[in-house]
Design a protein around this motif. Structure first.
Motif, short mmCIF file in Angstrom:
data_model
loop_
_atom_site.label_atom_id
_atom_site.label_comp_id
_atom_site.label_asym_id
_atom_site.label_seq_id
_atom_site.Cartn_x
_atom_site.Cartn_y
_atom_site.Cartn_z
N VAL A 144 0.76 -1.59 -0.08
CA VAL A 144 0.13 0.05 0.48
C VAL A 144 1.18 0.88 0.32
O VAL A 144 0.72 2.49 -1.04
CB VAL A 144 -1.00 0.25 1.27
N ARG B 178 3.85 2.11 -1.39
CA ARG B 178 4.54 1.97 -2.23
C ARG B 178 3.50 2.03 -3.93
O ARG B 178 3.85 3.14 -4.48
CB ARG B 178 5.39 0.46 -2.92
N ASN B 179 2.22 1.89 -3.30
CA ASN B 179 1.48 2.30 -3.97
C ASN B 179 0.60 3.94 -4.00
O ASN B 179 0.41 4.24 -5.27
CB ASN B 179 0.08 1.38 -3.90
N LEU B 180 1.37 4.31 -3.17
CA LEU B 180 0.82 5.87 -2.52
C LEU B 180 2.09 6.74 -3.13
O LEU B 180 1.95 7.94 -2.53
CB LEU B 180 0.36 5.63 -1.00
N TRP C 113 -10.88 3.35 1.09
CA TRP C 113 -10.35 4.23 0.88
C TRP C 113 -10.07 5.40 1.04
O TRP C 113 -11.81 6.09 0.67
CB TRP C 113 -9.30 4.24 -0.58
N PRO D 53 -2.76 10.80 -0.34
CA PRO D 53 -1.86 10.76 -0.99
C PRO D 53 -2.81 9.93 -2.83
O PRO D 53 -3.56 9.52 -2.36
CB PRO D 53 -1.31 9.63 -1.12
N HIS D 54 -2.34 10.26 -4.30
CA HIS D 54 -2.77 9.72 -5.21
C HIS D 54 -2.83 8.46 -4.97
O HIS D 54 -1.67 7.90 -5.25
CB HIS D 54 -2.79 10.32 -6.72
N LEU D 55 -3.83 7.34 -5.14
CA LEU D 55 -3.34 6.04 -4.82
C LEU D 55 -3.04 5.44 -6.79
O LEU D 55 -3.75 5.50 -7.46
CB LEU D 55 -4.95 5.34 -4.74
N GLN D 56 -1.80 4.56 -7.47
CA GLN D 56 -1.51 5.08 -8.22
C GLN D 56 -1.69 3.41 -8.51
O GLN D 56 -2.06 3.70 -9.89
CB GLN D 56 0.44 4.86 -8.03
N ASN D 57 -2.09 3.06 -8.28
CA ASN D 57 -3.16 1.48 -8.43
C ASN D 57 -4.06 1.35 -7.59
O ASN D 57 -3.95 0.78 -6.88
CB ASN D 57 -2.52 0.59 -8.78
N THR E 256 -5.29 -2.59 -6.60
CA THR E 256 -4.07 -2.81 -5.70
C THR E 256 -5.05 -2.44 -4.38
O THR E 256 -4.84 -1.60 -3.84
CB THR E 256 -2.96 -2.60 -5.27
N PRO F 102 -5.36 -4.27 -1.04
CA PRO F 102 -4.44 -5.98 -0.20
C PRO F 102 -5.56 -6.54 1.22
O PRO F 102 -5.20 -7.61 1.27
CB PRO F 102 -3.16 -5.63 -0.55
N HIS F 103 -5.93 -5.43 1.83
CA HIS F 103 -6.29 -5.58 2.91
C HIS F 103 -8.35 -5.98 2.81
O HIS F 103 -8.42 -6.61 4.10
CB HIS F 103 -6.67 -4.05 3.93
#
Lengths: 149, 149
Positions: free
Chosen positions: A45, A47-49, B3, B138-142, B145, B147-148
């Protein structure tokens, strides 16, 4: 033990301590606070942010300021009244930090002390916490009672 | 998991949680931070300083704000940028608290949210923490993803 004594404080007096923000402290603070934001707890998470690894809770940096105020400057007996703070850069898991408080103003009549508060990454110019704290120094009603000495 | 999503935040949105400040949390925070100020740890010292019993670390009240920001409003992914806070009254060991954050301003372009933050004693008008927080989302890049979930 050296009690907080406002009459002995001078502008510019400084205290500092080191702090390692490791896996253990992250997990301990998440359990204590209930703040399990995955930005702090999940590498994927984070890294994704856009961060290189997990970001520590800002309060772990602030906890070192709490420690300095309560144990060193002004020291035992101090009561935290207010705090302004910024987190200019994230603390990453594994970071070694250096926290510092220094006396900016002493108001003897009010029993109040204003402190500059700062936390940096050790061996670096990167400031991760900056701000000011106001601390009240309560009057010891019976100075002979110092059970910890 | 929901999120943090700045596009869905509205002024006045509110989240709250309860917190019991007990012996266990005091000891856990003292161990984590190294802040063993006897005002927090020693009943005799606290009484000698004019309090009815031990005073909790101010950061225990603040930890509930950290939890609300990181898990509820704005929620997972939020990054704490700044905080102004006052501790108008002491938290005493054994106090039950009610923490609340509410959205005061949303800056979509900057990705920033300003929140009012407050902690009261439960079932009372006594405010033990008041202030404002600024949080970056922050902008969620993907976005796929998560995971939780």
């Amino acid at each position: 033990m050296q009690w907080a004594d406002i009459s002995r404080l001078k502008i510019g007096d400084t205290a500092s301590c080191e702090l390692l923000v490791d896996e253990r402290s992250l997990v301990a603070f998440a359990e204590l606070s209930g703040d399990d934001n995955p930005l702090h707890m999940d590498e994927n998470v984070a890294r994704n942010l856009g961060f290189p690894c997990r970001v520590a809770h800002g309060m772990l940096a602030l906890s070192a300021i709490s420690r300095l105020i309560g144990t060193q400057l002004p020291g035992p007996g101090s009561l935290w009244i207010s705090q302004e703070l910024k987190f200019p850069a994230p603390v990453l898991v594994g970071d070694a930090l250096l926290a510092r408080v220094s006396v900016e103003r002493v108001s003897l009549a009010a029993g109040l002390v204003k402190l500059q508060t700062e936390v940096r990454k050790r061996g670096s110019d990167t400031i991760v916490l900056s701000g000011t704290a106001t601390v009240r120094i309560p009057h010891l009603q019976n100075p002979a009672t110092t059970p910890h000495e």
